[in-house]
Design a protein around this motif. Structure first.
Motif, PDB file in Angstrom:
ATOM      1  N   VAL A  18       0.862  -1.185   0.000  1.00 36.47           N
ATOM      2  CA  VAL A  18       0.000   0.000   0.000  1.00 36.47           C
ATOM      3  C   VAL A  18       0.896   1.232   0.000  1.00 36.47           C
ATOM      4  O   VAL A  18       1.743   1.392   0.876  1.00 36.47           O
ATOM      5  CB  VAL A  18      -0.915   0.019   1.236  1.00 36.47           C
ATOM      6  CG1 VAL A  18      -1.704   1.329   1.289  1.00 36.47           C
ATOM      7  CG2 VAL A  18      -1.857  -1.172   1.218  1.00 36.47           C
ATOM      8  N   ASP A  19       0.739   2.081  -1.013  1.00 32.02           N
ATOM      9  CA  ASP A  19       1.464   3.351  -1.069  1.00 32.02           C
ATOM     10  C   ASP A  19       0.584   4.387  -0.371  1.00 32.02           C
ATOM     11  O   ASP A  19      -0.384   4.887  -0.948  1.00 32.02           O
ATOM     12  CB  ASP A  19       1.724   3.742  -2.522  1.00 32.02           C
ATOM     13  CG  ASP A  19       2.562   5.009  -2.647  1.00 32.02           C
ATOM     14  OD1 ASP A  19       2.650   5.751  -1.658  1.00 32.02           O
ATOM     15  OD2 ASP A  19       3.120   5.256  -3.724  1.00 32.02           O
ATOM     16  N   ALA A  20       0.917   4.675   0.879  1.00 31.05           N
ATOM     17  CA  ALA A  20       0.038   5.486   1.724  1.00 31.05           C
ATOM     18  C   ALA A  20       0.298   6.984   1.616  1.00 31.05           C
ATOM     19  O   ALA A  20      -0.327   7.764   2.325  1.00 31.05           O
ATOM     20  CB  ALA A  20       0.175   5.041   3.180  1.00 31.05           C
ATOM     21  N   HIS A  21       1.211   7.376   0.722  1.00 30.45           N
ATOM     22  CA  HIS A  21       1.445   8.815   0.567  1.00 30.45           C
ATOM     23  C   HIS A  21       2.036   9.062  -0.816  1.00 30.45           C
ATOM     24  O   HIS A  21       3.241   8.984  -1.029  1.00 30.45           O
ATOM     25  CB  HIS A  21       2.395   9.335   1.647  1.00 30.45           C
ATOM     26  CG  HIS A  21       2.667  10.793   1.529  1.00 30.45           C
ATOM     27  ND1 HIS A  21       3.911  11.309   1.279  1.00 30.45           N
ATOM     28  CD2 HIS A  21       1.831  11.864   1.586  1.00 30.45           C
ATOM     29  CE1 HIS A  21       3.851  12.621   1.195  1.00 30.45           C
ATOM     30  NE2 HIS A  21       2.596  12.986   1.390  1.00 30.45           N
ATOM     31  N   ALA A  22       1.159   9.347  -1.761  1.00 27.17           N
ATOM     32  CA  ALA A  22       1.584   9.560  -3.144  1.00 27.17           C
ATOM     33  C   ALA A  22       1.015  10.882  -3.645  1.00 27.17           C
ATOM     34  O   ALA A  22       0.118  11.466  -3.026  1.00 27.17           O
ATOM     35  CB  ALA A  22       1.104   8.412  -4.029  1.00 27.17           C
ATOM     36  N   HIS A  23       1.563  11.342  -4.771  1.00 27.60           N
ATOM     37  CA  HIS A  23       1.033  12.525  -5.445  1.00 27.60           C
ATOM     38  C   HIS A  23       0.613  12.146  -6.861  1.00 27.60           C
ATOM     39  O   HIS A  23       1.092  11.165  -7.430  1.00 27.60           O
ATOM     40  CB  HIS A  23       2.083  13.640  -5.482  1.00 27.60           C
ATOM     41  CG  HIS A  23       2.448  14.170  -4.138  1.00 27.60           C
ATOM     42  ND1 HIS A  23       1.570  14.899  -3.360  1.00 27.60           N
ATOM     43  CD2 HIS A  23       3.587  14.061  -3.404  1.00 27.60           C
ATOM     44  CE1 HIS A  23       2.153  15.223  -2.224  1.00 27.60           C
ATOM     45  NE2 HIS A  23       3.370  14.723  -2.217  1.00 27.60           N
ATOM     46  N   ASN A  24      -0.286  12.929  -7.405  1.00 28.63           N
ATOM     47  CA  ASN A  24      -0.842  12.625  -8.726  1.00 28.63           C
ATOM     48  C   ASN A  24       0.242  12.662  -9.799  1.00 28.63           C
ATOM     49  O   ASN A  24       1.128  13.514  -9.789  1.00 28.63           O
ATOM     50  CB  ASN A  24      -1.926  13.644  -9.086  1.00 28.63           C
ATOM     51  CG  ASN A  24      -3.034  13.702  -8.052  1.00 28.63           C
ATOM     52  OD1 ASN A  24      -2.772  13.915  -6.875  1.00 28.63           O
ATOM     53  ND2 ASN A  24      -4.258  13.523  -8.490  1.00 28.63           N
ATOM     54  N   LEU A  25       0.140  11.717 -10.730  1.00 28.43           N
ATOM     55  CA  LEU A  25       1.043  11.736 -11.877  1.00 28.43           C
ATOM     56  C   LEU A  25       0.654  12.872 -12.816  1.00 28.43           C
ATOM     57  O   LEU A  25      -0.524  13.251 -12.907  1.00 28.43           O
ATOM     58  CB  LEU A  25       0.990  10.405 -12.623  1.00 28.43           C
ATOM     59  CG  LEU A  25       1.519   9.180 -11.872  1.00 28.43           C
ATOM     60  CD1 LEU A  25       1.502   7.965 -12.781  1.00 28.43           C
ATOM     61  CD2 LEU A  25       2.919   9.413 -11.338  1.00 28.43           C
ATOM     62  N   VAL A  26       1.639  13.391 -13.520  1.00 30.85           N
ATOM     63  CA  VAL A  26       1.388  14.465 -14.478  1.00 30.85           C
ATOM     64  C   VAL A  26       1.587  13.942 -15.897  1.00 30.85           C
ATOM     65  O   VAL A  26       2.237  12.915 -16.128  1.00 30.85           O
ATOM     66  CB  VAL A  26       2.320  15.674 -14.232  1.00 30.85           C
ATOM     67  CG1 VAL A  26       2.084  16.248 -12.853  1.00 30.85           C
ATOM     68  CG2 VAL A  26       3.784  15.288 -14.417  1.00 30.85           C
ATOM     69  N   ASP A  27       1.032  14.668 -16.847  1.00 27.77           N
ATOM     70  CA  ASP A  27       1.195  14.317 -18.256  1.00 27.77           C
ATOM     71  C   ASP A  27       2.660  14.462 -18.669  1.00 27.77           C
ATOM     72  O   ASP A  27       3.415  15.260 -18.094  1.00 27.77           O
ATOM     73  CB  ASP A  27       0.311  15.234 -19.115  1.00 27.77           C
ATOM     74  CG  ASP A  27       0.292  14.805 -20.569  1.00 27.77           C
ATOM     75  OD1 ASP A  27      -0.407  13.832 -20.871  1.00 27.77           O
ATOM     76  OD2 ASP A  27       0.991  15.450 -21.372  1.00 27.77           O
TER      77      ASP A  27
END
Length: 819
Positions: A18-27
């Motif tokens: 479980v990746d409990a702290h991620a940020h949104n991927l960008v184009d």
């Protein structure tokens, strides 16, 4: 080392993290520099990132995954040629993630939303960053002319937060997050005054737009209010600690500064997650986790932003004091293996303990901490097709074959669609299955819409699985089950959906009065066994003993051990169980939960009891009056009102009536009292229900209420430990096991809201047997037709629940009366 601990190595590689702290991927064409993925450096310092050990290692790892030369130019060319979808599918597949939690509070150019990420992992949760939410409100053009005070701002802030928490969007808020370390530091004053906070708010506003909050008093007040919300909704609060980019004063990000928060008694039960291993303060973080129950550790970012030895040293420091049960991580398989293997060498851990730790660190701790077991609890891994990006589940080690999507119709029948597991995770988990609109018009004896429901064979809805309710089926281990929501499309609720009706009413109660209603059910049922006599089969009581008989429970104990084990596996706590007064009758009492969860749990309890009884060759029936010459079975419900984690139904120094409840409590209960005849159309939905609701049977036949009066349909209760002049909940006895709990609790809340709006008062309680006052007290409906008639005249309940839904329920009840 790998040969010596081959079992450990295999477990580390296989566990789905479980990746409990991620940020949104960008184009790919975002202005966000690709190089920034490898370093926290900015500006003139960024070009030096390729000379760090972590960069060189990460570049080689990515090049090996993509099958290209280990250079930035080659890797960027590969990204461009494959496209974002394919390269993301490849990376997510290699990462072997079962869930990711996204903090979308940091805004990037051409950022993909959380829905986009669902193509790559089985489950996606959202982390709500409190500073970003505050700045969004302050920068909203709709508030440009607002004369903010700290009270008006916090009111808007909390309302917006609760809107997100109760949103019907298919994304679950799993945690709140603060970046106070970046702004004013972690020495947070939980006793900051409102006046100081307001001065800080105005200071930040006067600094110009866009508003960026940085005043310490304002941030401390915001944090404290948010932590209270997190505590009341059992949400963790993630806190950025340790290193970051150069905006951060590293001296102020030492987690030891949080001591005042941790010593504040209000927050002794909170859950605080220290992010990024608190590096370079890993020892300090480990110490805090060892002495404060509130502290949990996440060592993402420290892994992989350090060198290999740096990562190992940092994680080892965390484990020197911190309990393994309080650590979670991402992208750290090799590091965790090295640390655990060395712990085995040193004698700190056994191999079996290390295997348990692997599951805890990568998966179990996060799922439990973030209340996410129902969503990702059974997904072991997921691969993604590189071309068409369709989610695909690999072969299950534990052999799950089917997923049941369960719904409960207006006649309280439990129905399900069964989906092969591969199709469920490829398609159905996101889009649901089609269901005829007639499904909410069916009665318990006919699989066609009842006349007058206005539901026909024309029209279709979507039955969308609510993944937060998904569980492995304890009695059918090759299957999972999940509760479904009825929707017009993926996001729009259908007005006939029972679960949505209850959610909508709980939301009104929260929005108007900042209250939640908790409910705890007592489930009575009969166990019957099949016997053959004179060549004929018939069902007879499991035993013929009486109330709380030890011999009755001795005989049934193996069954109830299995029932209790199954309920524990589903996260449902049983408070007590015993033999009831009827022959072969038993009761299971549940702890109280918020109304939505209580209704979900009740459905699963009925499923468990019926299925395990069937497994033992028995029949379990919740019929209100199984035998006319024996006691009836109810599903009595205990109710209370809560605000910010505090029972506000109970009287207190701030608000207390002569009945021992608060003024709010009396108004809410009075609304239910006055609407009770109409409510019975939901809580007592069968003609047979009224064979149970008779005088002198503890079922509540007269329209009255009493203090601990078990003959009254509504009674206030005072458990041990509560002052004798106070009550902390009330019980509705005119509720049986054939009721749809969603519609019933929705009707109850609607009546309670009416009582709150009109500030209704209760009549005098009845302190003796109501049948002794037969000439003075009115009877509640004595048959289903009377309850249906009362409902048809109840404009308040019709308006709250919706005329179409009430029309369908009424028509179904009328068809039952004819049979």
């Amino acid at each position: 080392m790998e040969d010596k601990y081959r079992e450990l190595k295999a477990a580390v590689e296989a566990v789905s993290a479980v990746d409990a702290h991620a940020h949104n991927l960008v184009d790919i064409h975002s202005s966000f520099p690709f190089l920034h993925c490898f370093s926290e450096a900015k500006g003139d310092a960024l070009p030096f990132a390729p000379h760090t050990l972590s960069f060189k290692r990460s570049l080689r790892d990515l090049a090996a995954l993509c099958g290209c030369e280990a250079s930035m130019s080659s890797l960027e060319h590969h990204r461009e040629s494959l496209g974002l979808l394919s390269i993301s599918a490849k990376c997510f597949g290699a990462a072997n993630l079962s869930a990711i939690f996204l903090d979308d509070g940091i805004q990037f150019d051409k950022m993909n939303d959380w829905e986009w990420h669902k193509s790559f992992v089985p489950a996606v949760g959202r982390i709500l960053r409190i500073e970003h939410l505050a700045e969004t409100i302050l920068n909203d053009d709709a508030h440009r002319t607002s004369e903010w005070t700290i009270e008006s701002f916090i009111e808007e802030f909390l309302a917006r937060m609760k809107l997100y928490l109760f949103s019907e969007l298919d994304i679950l808020i799993v945690a709140l997050k603060s970046i106070a370390a970046y702004r004013s530091g972690l020495e947070i004053d939980t006793e900051v005054s409102k006046s100081d906070a307001e001065k800080g708010l105005l200071e930040d506003l006067n600094a110009g737009r866009p508003v960026r909050i940085k005043n310490k008093s304002f941030i401390d007040f915001l944090f404290t209010c948010s932590l209270e919300v997190a505590l009341s909704y059992d949400l963790p609060m993630q806190i950025h600690t340790g290193f970051g980019d150069k905006d951060l004063d590293l001296r102020l990000s030492n987690p030891l500064h949080l001591r005042k928060v941790l010593e504040d008694k209000r927050f002794s039960k909170s859950k605080i997650v220290l992010l990024h291993a608190s590096y370079p303060f890993s020892k300090e973080a480990s110490y805090l986790a060892s002495v404060y129950s509130q502290i949990y550790l996440d060592f993402g970012l420290a892994v992989p932003k350090l060198s290999v030895q740096g990562m190992i040293a940092s994680v080892k420091e965390l484990f020197e004091l911190a309990p393994i049960k309080k650590a979670s991580s991402k992208r750290a398989r090799e590091v965790v293996f090295n640390v655990l293997a060395r712990a085995c060498d040193d004698g700190d851990l056994t191999v079996s303990e290390s295997l348990e730790a692997i599951e805890d660190i990568f998966r179990r701790n996060s799922l439990q901490l973030y209340n996410f077991n129902g969503v990702a609890g059974s997904i072991e891994s997921q691969s993604v097709a590189s071309l068409n990006v369709i989610s695909r589940i690999p072969p299950y080690k534990d052999g799950v074959a089917f997923v049941r999507i369960i719904w409960v119709d207006a006649s309280a029948q439990h129905r399900c669609r069964v989906i092969p597991v591969s199709r469920f995770y490829e398609v159905v988990k996101n889009t649901g299955v089609g269901l005829t609109m007639a499904s909410m018009g069916m009665s318990s004896f006919c699989d066609g819409p009842a006349d007058g429901t206005n539901l026909t064979a024309v029209g279709e809805i979507r039955l969308i699985p609510d993944l937060s309710t998904k569980h492995r089926i304890p009695w059918a281990n090759q299957e999972e089950m999940v509760l479904g929501d009825m929707k017009i499309n993926a996001t729009e609720a259908w007005e006939y959906c029972p679960r949505n009706a209850l959610r909508r009413l709980t939301r009104i109660l929260m929005d108007e009065f900042n209250l939640t209603m908790n409910a705890g059910f007592e489930n009575e049922f009969y166990l019957l066994k099949n016997v053959t006599s004179d060549g004929k089969e018939r069902w007879v009581p499991f035993d013929k003993t009486r109330y709380c008989s030890t011999s009755a429970f001795d005989a049934a104990s193996p069954i109830f051990q299995e029932v209790n084990s199954a309920l524990e596996a589903l996260g449902i706590s049983v408070e007590q169980l015993h033999a009831e007064a009827g022959q072969g009758q038993f009761e299971i009492s549940l702890g109280h939960k918020d109304a939505n969860l209580a209704a979900d749990n009740l459905i699963y309890v009925r499923e468990v009891v019926r299925s395990i009884a069937r497994k033992h060759g028995l029949l379990a029936t919740f019929l209100p009056k199984y035998r006319l010459d024996d006691f009836g079975s109810g599903s009595h419900v205990h109710l209370s009102l809560w605000e910010s984690g505090r029972n506000v139904f109970m009287g207190s120094n701030l608000s207390k009536t002569r009945h021992g409840m608060s003024e709010l409590g009396e108004q809410f209960m009075a609304g239910i009292y006055y609407h009770l005849p109409s409510i019975l159309a939901f809580t007592a939905p069968l003609p047979n229900s009224y064979d149970r609701i008779q005088p002198n049977t503890w079922s509540g036949a007269y329209h009255c209420w009493g203090k601990d009066n078990r003959e009254a349909p509504i009674r206030t209760a005072c458990p041990p430990g509560i002052s004798a002049d106070l009550v902390n909940n009330f019980e509705i006895k005119s509720f049986d096991g054939c009721a749809n709990p969603y519609l019933s609790l929705a009707a109850i809340i609607a009546a309670g809201i009416d009582g709150l709006r009109r500030k209704l008062k209760l009549p005098e309680p009845v302190e003796t047997n109501p049948s002794d006052h037969d000439s003075e007290l009115g009877r509640l409906p004595t048959k289903l037709s009377e309850a249906v008639e009362a409902l048809s005249q109840d404009k308040v309940l019709i308006e709250f629940l919706g005329e179409k839904l009430v029309t369908a329920v009424t028509a179904i009840r009328q068809i039952l009366m004819k049979e």
